[in-house]
Write an enzyme that holds these catalytic residues in place. Structure first.
Site, PDB file in Angstrom:
ATOM      1  N   VAL A   7       0.842  -1.196   0.000  1.00 22.18           N
ATOM      2  CA  VAL A   7       0.000   0.000   0.000  1.00 22.18           C
ATOM      3  C   VAL A   7       0.879   1.248   0.000  1.00 22.18           C
ATOM      4  O   VAL A   7       1.678   1.449   0.916  1.00 22.18           O
ATOM      5  CB  VAL A   7      -0.936   0.028   1.222  1.00 22.18           C
ATOM      6  CG1 VAL A   7      -1.828   1.271   1.185  1.00 22.18           C
ATOM      7  CG2 VAL A   7      -1.781  -1.239   1.291  1.00 22.18           C
ATOM      8  N   ASP A 111       8.443   0.397   2.812  1.00 24.46           N
ATOM      9  CA  ASP A 111       8.735   0.146   1.406  1.00 24.46           C
ATOM     10  C   ASP A 111      10.223   0.252   1.121  1.00 24.46           C
ATOM     11  O   ASP A 111      10.783  -0.564   0.375  1.00 24.46           O
ATOM     12  CB  ASP A 111       7.941   1.104   0.515  1.00 24.46           C
ATOM     13  CG  ASP A 111       8.128   2.572   0.912  1.00 24.46           C
ATOM     14  OD1 ASP A 111       8.470   2.855   2.077  1.00 24.46           O
ATOM     15  OD2 ASP A 111       7.924   3.450   0.049  1.00 24.46           O
ATOM     16  N   THR A 186       3.420  23.615 -25.167  1.00 22.49           N
ATOM     17  CA  THR A 186       3.441  23.579 -23.702  1.00 22.49           C
ATOM     18  C   THR A 186       3.417  22.154 -23.167  1.00 22.49           C
ATOM     19  O   THR A 186       4.128  21.825 -22.209  1.00 22.49           O
ATOM     20  CB  THR A 186       2.251  24.369 -23.135  1.00 22.49           C
ATOM     21  OG1 THR A 186       2.333  25.727 -23.583  1.00 22.49           O
ATOM     22  CG2 THR A 186       2.258  24.344 -21.611  1.00 22.49           C
TER      23      THR A 186
END
EC number: 2.7.1.33
Length: 271
Positions: A7, A111, A186
């Site tokens: 997660v 993580d 752009t």
């Protein structure tokens, strides 16, 4: 079959891993949106729908979350819906097998820990791990398997979105590789800044680590990338040697196996 749950702040990866040790293999992987206020029931409904009949073949589960509220719901989900499946959640007190040589080990994201563990286990050398997520984490593990620290920068998508949100003349653009480093409109200009700019950022951090950290200047250092947006930048990275999309899931498996071994081959099922 091991259920692995990773997660993160914006997205969650759910994986199924068959086998163990050197014979382990990620056989399925899904990526879903992270909802900070998700409930255990909602998580169970989603994950059960993804894994289908494999739910009956689960022999273990391992998970991490960079969102504390979701970690609690993952725990409740496993205890309520798979009460007989042993599980390990990466949190303080869990054996990861990687010493954290930092000021405050509790601050290090789960993580980052499992990524470094997986890289060290796979390559057996000192390693620099680059995880492309909502943030870009560049972490360092020594030749002895010690977590030495790292650097954290805003992620590619987060930075591009922030520029669009704070500038009246810019808008949110799809992140793809532009035709050239010199944009002709752009959208291309923003894409060039994101892709080539972050490639330069990562290469700069990796080179600085090699220059400044003892033992990292030689060829016996693995530089590994992982994360959802890594493929966008990989073609323009000059310092990264390996890409492993399953690195975090492999790390979750290693932590599960390590804790199972420490309890004489069996983890206690959730109560």
């Amino acid at each position: 079959m091991l259920l692995a749950i990773d997660v993160r702040n914006t997205h969650t990866v759910v994986g199924l891993i068959s086998g163990s040790g050197d014979h382990a293999k990620v056989v399925q992987q899904w990526r879903i949106r992270t909802e900070p206020e998700v409930t255990a029931d909602e998580l169970a409904l989603t994950i059960d729908g993804l894994i289908g009949d494999d739910a009956e073949r689960l022999t273990g589960a391992s998970g991490l979350s960079t969102v504390p509220s979701v970690l609690h719901e993952v725990r409740v989900m496993l205890e309520q819906y798979w009460p007989n499946v042993p599980h390990v959640l990466i949190e303080p007190g869990v054996r990861t097998g990687i010493p954290l040589l930092v000021d405050n080990p509790k601050e290090v994201g789960a993580d980052r820990i499992v990524n470094c563990l997986a890289a060290y286990h796979k390559y057996g050398t000192a390693a620099i791990v680059v995880d492309f997520g909502s943030s870009i984490c560049v972490d360092v593990v020594s030749a002895k398997g010690e977590f030495l620290g790292g650097a954290i920068a805003p992620g590619v998508q987060v930075s591009s979105d922030a520029a669009a949100a704070r500038s009246a003349a810019l808008r949110r653009v799809e992140l793809t590789r532009p035709r050239s480093v010199i944009g002709k409109n752009t959208v291309e200009c923003m894409q060039a800044g994101a892709v080539f700019g972050f490639a330069g950022l990562v290469d700069g951090l990796v080179n600085r680590i090699r220059d400044d950290v003892d033992g990292f200047s030689g060829a016996d250092v693995a530089v590994v990338a992982t994360g959802h947006t890594a493929p966008l930048v990989l073609p323009d990275l000059r310092t990264v040697e390996h890409y492993d999309r399953h690195l975090t899931l492999d790390g979750l498996r290693l932590v599960f196996e390590r804790n199972r071994a420490n309890q004489r081959g069996k983890l206690k099922p959730a109560r």
